[in-house]
Design a protein around this motif. Structure first.
Motif, PDB file in Angstrom:
ATOM      1  N   LYS A  90       0.875  -1.232  -0.126  1.00  0.00           N
ATOM      2  CA  LYS A  90       0.085   0.032  -0.013  1.00  0.00           C
ATOM      3  C   LYS A  90       0.843   1.207   0.080  1.00  0.00           C
ATOM      4  O   LYS A  90       2.103   1.345   0.581  1.00  0.00           O
ATOM      5  N   GLU A  91       0.474   2.463  -0.462  1.00  0.00           N
ATOM      6  CA  GLU A  91       1.045   3.672  -0.716  1.00  0.00           C
ATOM      7  C   GLU A  91       1.929   3.992   0.497  1.00  0.00           C
ATOM      8  O   GLU A  91       3.008   4.202   0.311  1.00  0.00           O
ATOM      9  N   GLN A  92       1.336   3.947   1.728  1.00  0.00           N
ATOM     10  CA  GLN A  92       2.200   4.665   2.661  1.00  0.00           C
ATOM     11  C   GLN A  92       3.376   3.943   3.201  1.00  0.00           C
ATOM     12  O   GLN A  92       4.136   4.109   3.657  1.00  0.00           O
ATOM     13  N   TYR A  93       3.447   2.694   2.690  1.00  0.00           N
ATOM     14  CA  TYR A  93       4.385   1.836   2.945  1.00  0.00           C
ATOM     15  C   TYR A  93       5.458   1.548   1.856  1.00  0.00           C
ATOM     16  O   TYR A  93       6.607   1.133   2.287  1.00  0.00           O
ATOM     17  N   ARG A  94       5.666   2.175   0.700  1.00  0.00           N
ATOM     18  CA  ARG A  94       6.346   1.874  -0.335  1.00  0.00           C
ATOM     19  C   ARG A  94       7.620   2.657  -0.100  1.00  0.00           C
ATOM     20  O   ARG A  94       8.650   1.914  -0.265  1.00  0.00           O
ATOM     21  N   ARG A  95       7.709   3.739   0.307  1.00  0.00           N
ATOM     22  CA  ARG A  95       9.046   4.261   0.470  1.00  0.00           C
ATOM     23  C   ARG A  95       9.840   3.488   1.624  1.00  0.00           C
ATOM     24  O   ARG A  95      11.035   3.209   1.421  1.00  0.00           O
ATOM     25  N   TYR A  96       9.198   3.157   2.773  1.00  0.00           N
ATOM     26  CA  TYR A  96       9.621   2.489   3.964  1.00  0.00           C
ATOM     27  C   TYR A  96      10.127   1.166   3.266  1.00  0.00           C
ATOM     28  O   TYR A  96      11.339   0.787   3.724  1.00  0.00           O
ATOM     29  N   MET A  97       9.440   0.304   2.609  1.00  0.00           N
ATOM     30  CA  MET A  97       9.825  -0.861   1.979  1.00  0.00           C
ATOM     31  C   MET A  97      11.029  -0.737   1.249  1.00  0.00           C
ATOM     32  O   MET A  97      12.036  -1.555   1.320  1.00  0.00           O
ATOM     33  N   ALA A  98      11.163   0.390   0.430  1.00  0.00           N
ATOM     34  CA  ALA A  98      12.253   0.472  -0.473  1.00  0.00           C
ATOM     35  C   ALA A  98      13.622   0.567   0.281  1.00  0.00           C
ATOM     36  O   ALA A  98      14.589   0.170   0.155  1.00  0.00           O
ATOM     37  N   LEU A  99      13.536   1.449   1.469  1.00  0.00           N
ATOM     38  CA  LEU A  99      14.500   1.689   2.482  1.00  0.00           C
ATOM     39  C   LEU A  99      14.818   0.342   3.204  1.00  0.00           C
ATOM     40  O   LEU A  99      15.933  -0.012   3.375  1.00  0.00           O
ATOM     41  N   GLU A 100      13.830  -0.426   3.606  1.00  0.00           N
ATOM     42  CA  GLU A 100      14.097  -1.544   4.179  1.00  0.00           C
ATOM     43  C   GLU A 100      14.972  -2.458   3.495  1.00  0.00           C
ATOM     44  O   GLU A 100      15.867  -3.234   4.329  1.00  0.00           O
ATOM     45  N   ALA A 101      14.581  -2.629   2.280  1.00  0.00           N
ATOM     46  CA  ALA A 101      15.461  -3.585   1.529  1.00  0.00           C
ATOM     47  C   ALA A 101      16.893  -3.125   1.505  1.00  0.00           C
ATOM     48  O   ALA A 101      17.714  -4.032   1.046  1.00  0.00           O
ATOM     49  N   GLU A 102      17.369  -2.089   1.716  1.00  0.00           N
ATOM     50  CA  GLU A 102      18.800  -1.492   1.614  1.00  0.00           C
ATOM     51  C   GLU A 102      19.469  -1.497   3.167  1.00  0.00           C
ATOM     52  O   GLU A 102      20.568  -1.208   3.051  1.00  0.00           O
ATOM     53  N   ALA A 103      18.551  -1.666   4.229  1.00  0.00           N
ATOM     54  CA  ALA A 103      18.989  -1.360   5.402  1.00  0.00           C
ATOM     55  C   ALA A 103      20.403  -2.290   5.662  1.00  0.00           C
ATOM     56  O   ALA A 103      20.232  -3.228   5.443  1.00  0.00           O
TER      57      ALA A 103
END
Length: 280
Positions: A90-103
């Motif tokens: 869902k839209e509100q998570y997308r930016r966070y998900m992209a960052l999580e993958a790089e953490a």
């Protein structure tokens, strides 16, 4: 080996690209869905949902298809790209998900549910259904949530510290078998060298995260970002001063929590209270 597909704009839609490849391979082989069921053992419905884009299936199914079509590891690679695609969230998570993958390291505090990175498929399905999702959208979101777990399965998985409020362990699923599976999965995760799991028991006292799930990510560039979420909304926090204040609060909560060894024993005691018989 089937002819190489032409690279198109569909490569920007990994889930759709994966489903299309499944359809093309089956058509080229002349198999029916029922024949796939007979040869590979999974139901025709499973393959139909994967080809229709309603489900990504499991890596075991995809590996079996790769072997069947002689395409290994192409399908599994497409599956991994589809699972990791932030657009399915869902839209509100997308930016966070992209960052999580790089953490390069992660911290989390969970109020009432296991973190998405540690949820089983059964738990994710019941939790998302309780939020009103159903049908194809439900299956897509289950796949997306469970797919996040591969971040912790990689050879160089980032360190992950998670604090679970005792409420997480008491807020059981209706399906007791699935609930036992979720608790067992938490115990297995706690044994991983990159995972530090703490339980914050009832009675530990008031603290600054009483009603707020909080996630922190340390990124490659040295920055730390936070994502906070309650029953109403979620917010990505990137301003350094705000992140630092939240992180101090998190550290204070960790000081109230049980040690990892004590936490594993605590979860074992909770698991012993769950009936072994399957739900009817």
């Amino acid at each position: 080996m089937p002819a190489r597909r032409v690279v198109t704009g569909r490569s920007q839609e990994p889930r759709r690209r994966f489903a299309e490849e499944l359809r093309l391979l089956r058509a080229g082989r002349g198999d029916s869905l029922r024949q796939l069921e007979e040869v590979l053992g999974w139901t025709a419905s499973t393959f139909g949902k994967m080809e229709g884009g309603q489900s990504l299936g499991s890596p075991e199914v995809v590996e079996a298809l790769d072997q069947h079509y002689g395409t290994a590891p192409m399908l599994l690679t497409l599956w991994e790209l589809a699972v990791a695609d932030p657009s399915q969230f869902k839209e509100q998570y997308r930016r966070y998900m992209a960052l999580e993958a790089e953490a390069v390291s992660l911290w989390q505090y969970s109020v009432s549910r296991p973190p998405g990175l540690l949820q089983t498929p059964g738990y994710a399905r019941e939790a998302l259904a309780a939020g009103g999702l159903q049908g194809d959208e439900l299956e897509q979101q289950v796949d997306a949530r469970v797919g996040r777990r591969k971040l912790l399965d990689e050879a160089e998985a980032p360190p992950f510290r998670v604090i679970l409020s005792e409420m997480v362990l008491r807020n059981a699923l209706r399906n007791r078998r699935e609930w036992r599976g979720q608790l067992e999965h938490l115990l297995e995760a706690a044994e991983r060298p990159n995972v530090a799991l703490h339980v914050l028991p009832f009675g530990a006292g008031l603290h600054g995260l009483d009603s707020t799930d909080s996630m922190f990510l340390r990124l490659l560039d040295g920055r730390t970002v936070a994502y906070t979420e309650n029953d109403v909304r979620g917010e990505l926090v990137e301003e350094a001063g705000k992140v630092e204040r939240l992180h101090r609060t998190y550290d204070a909560v960790r000081d109230l929590a049980l040690s990892p060894a004590e936490s594993r024993m605590f979860i074992l005691r909770v698991l012993e209270e769950v009936p072994c018989e399957p739900s009817t």
